[in-house]
Motif scaffolding. Structure first.
Motif, mmCIF file in Angstrom:
data_model
loop_
_atom_site.group_PDB
_atom_site.id
_atom_site.type_symbol
_atom_site.label_atom_id
_atom_site.label_comp_id
_atom_site.label_asym_id
_atom_site.label_seq_id
_atom_site.Cartn_x
_atom_site.Cartn_y
_atom_site.Cartn_z
ATOM 1 N N ALA A 75 -31.982 -2.391 46.396
ATOM 2 C CA ALA A 75 -30.616 -1.896 46.213
ATOM 3 C C ALA A 75 -29.682 -3.084 46.010
ATOM 4 O O ALA A 75 -29.641 -3.998 46.830
ATOM 5 N N VAL A 76 -28.939 -3.080 44.904
ATOM 6 C CA VAL A 76 -28.112 -4.236 44.546
ATOM 7 C C VAL A 76 -26.656 -3.830 44.384
ATOM 8 O O VAL A 76 -26.344 -2.774 43.827
ATOM 9 N N ASP A 77 -25.771 -4.675 44.897
ATOM 10 C CA ASP A 77 -24.329 -4.442 44.773
ATOM 11 C C ASP A 77 -23.620 -5.773 44.975
ATOM 12 O O ASP A 77 -24.178 -6.691 45.592
ATOM 13 N N HIS A 89 -26.772 1.103 58.336
ATOM 14 C CA HIS A 89 -26.951 2.542 58.504
ATOM 15 C C HIS A 89 -28.262 3.040 57.906
ATOM 16 O O HIS A 89 -28.870 3.979 58.440
ATOM 17 N N HIS A 90 -28.694 2.432 56.802
ATOM 18 C CA HIS A 90 -29.946 2.843 56.147
ATOM 19 C C HIS A 90 -30.892 1.636 56.032
ATOM 20 O O HIS A 90 -31.303 1.259 54.929
ATOM 21 N N PRO A 91 -31.254 1.003 57.142
ATOM 22 C CA PRO A 91 -32.009 -0.252 57.056
ATOM 23 C C PRO A 91 -33.390 -0.111 56.447
ATOM 24 O O PRO A 91 -33.914 -1.068 55.874
ATOM 25 N N ASP A 92 -33.995 1.052 56.572
ATOM 26 C CA ASP A 92 -35.356 1.245 56.076
ATOM 27 C C ASP A 92 -35.410 1.858 54.680
ATOM 28 O O ASP A 92 -36.503 2.047 54.134
ATOM 29 N N ALA A 93 -34.250 2.144 54.095
ATOM 30 C CA ALA A 93 -34.241 2.798 52.792
ATOM 31 C C ALA A 93 -34.527 1.820 51.665
ATOM 32 O O ALA A 93 -35.116 2.203 50.653
ATOM 33 N N ALA A 94 -34.116 0.561 51.825
ATOM 34 C CA ALA A 94 -34.183 -0.367 50.698
ATOM 35 C C ALA A 94 -34.129 -1.803 51.200
ATOM 36 O O ALA A 94 -33.796 -2.080 52.355
ATOM 37 N N ARG A 95 -34.445 -2.713 50.295
ATOM 38 C CA ARG A 95 -34.151 -4.128 50.472
ATOM 39 C C ARG A 95 -32.856 -4.387 49.712
ATOM 40 O O ARG A 95 -32.787 -4.204 48.503
ATOM 41 N N TYR A 96 -31.826 -4.817 50.429
ATOM 42 C CA TYR A 96 -30.494 -4.934 49.853
ATOM 43 C C TYR A 96 -30.267 -6.340 49.300
ATOM 44 O O TYR A 96 -30.581 -7.338 49.953
ATOM 45 N N VAL A 97 -29.710 -6.401 48.100
ATOM 46 C CA VAL A 97 -29.494 -7.667 47.400
ATOM 47 C C VAL A 97 -28.022 -7.779 47.018
ATOM 48 O O VAL A 97 -27.451 -6.850 46.430
#
Length: 254
Positions: A75-77, A89-97
């Motif tokens: 997940a990128v933003d 809040h959604h730590p297991d949903a994605a790897r955040y970039v």
């Protein structure tokens, strides 16, 4: 800049409510995006690899991973505050970039170890101007596998030759019939965020990254322009698979 879970839950819940003001049939649109990703990854070996473009606080990523729990989602933003809400809040949903879509090197920042099966987005890409959008589409075509898809749920107005005003009116009527009347809109949500001391550092960083004062937001491009840019970028097929008023889910096949 870490947040407490309680703070993240509060602000993500309020985000979800205010976003319903702006997207016709928001949950159905999320479901259609998941339908497409499920379809193009069915029967393939290995974990599906998906990138969520302009992920915000993880709204789409969280829904996708519930539907496709075996998927790996990146997940990128560029917004540090929304990213931190998602991470907490959604730590297991994605790897955040933390990266800006379309900027030099942004696809390298994703840290991909294989071609993407899908790139998904919702109400993010319409902020890009024509040149940046074409560059972004080309960059995505380069990292998608053959047969992989870009799935974009966004505000895509009809062509000038079409009944643009009527389409917009129909969409507003639909939204009005289904809207959850939250007290907040986009502006008041951010104004409330500014009053929370736990978010002060993240908000300061967000403001530091903001566009220079007076920078004009580009006009939203019609559906036909997106289709043309996608084909120029190397996608074999492109077209809407769901639409209501100006709210559209556009699919492009690599």
């Amino acid at each position: 800049m870490g947040l407490s879970l309680a703070t993240a839950e509060q602000w993500v819940e309020r985000w979800e409510l205010q976003q319903q003001r702006y997207a016709v049939d928001r949950e159905e649109r999320f479901t259609v995006i998941a339908d497409v990703v499920e379809h193009v990854t069915a029967g393939r070996a290995g974990r599906p690899l998906v990138v969520d473009l302009g992920c915000g606080p993880g709204s789409l990523a969280a829904r996708l991973v519930r539907r496709l729990p075996e998927a790996e989602i990146v997940a990128v933003d560029r917004d540090p505050l929304l990213l931190e809400l998602g991470r907490t809040h959604h730590p297991d949903a994605a790897r955040y970039v933390d990266a800006e879509i379309g900027a030099p090197g942004w696809t390298e920042a994703l840290g991909l170890d294989r071609p993407l099966d899908a790139a998904v987005s919702t109400t993010a890409l319409h902020y890009l101007d024509r040149a940046t959008l074409l560059r972004t589409y080309r960059q995505l075509a380069a990292v998608l596998r053959p047969g992989g898809v870009l799935v974009n749920g966004d505000h895509l107005p009809p062509d000038e030759a079409g009944p643009a005003g009527i389409a917009a009116h129909v969409g507003r009527c639909r939204a009005g019939r289904q809207r959850v009347f939250a007290h907040e809109d986009w502006g008041s949500w951010w104004a409330a965020v500014a009053e929370d001391p736990e978010l002060a550092d993240l908000l300061a960083e967000r403001r530091r990254r903001a566009e220079p004062s007076g920078t004009a937001r580009p006009a939203e491009l019609p559906l036909s322009v997106h289709l043309d840019l996608l084909r120029r970028a190397g996608f074999r097929q492109a077209g809407p698979v769901w639409q209501y008023g100006e709210s559209c889910v556009l699919v492009a096949v690599r």
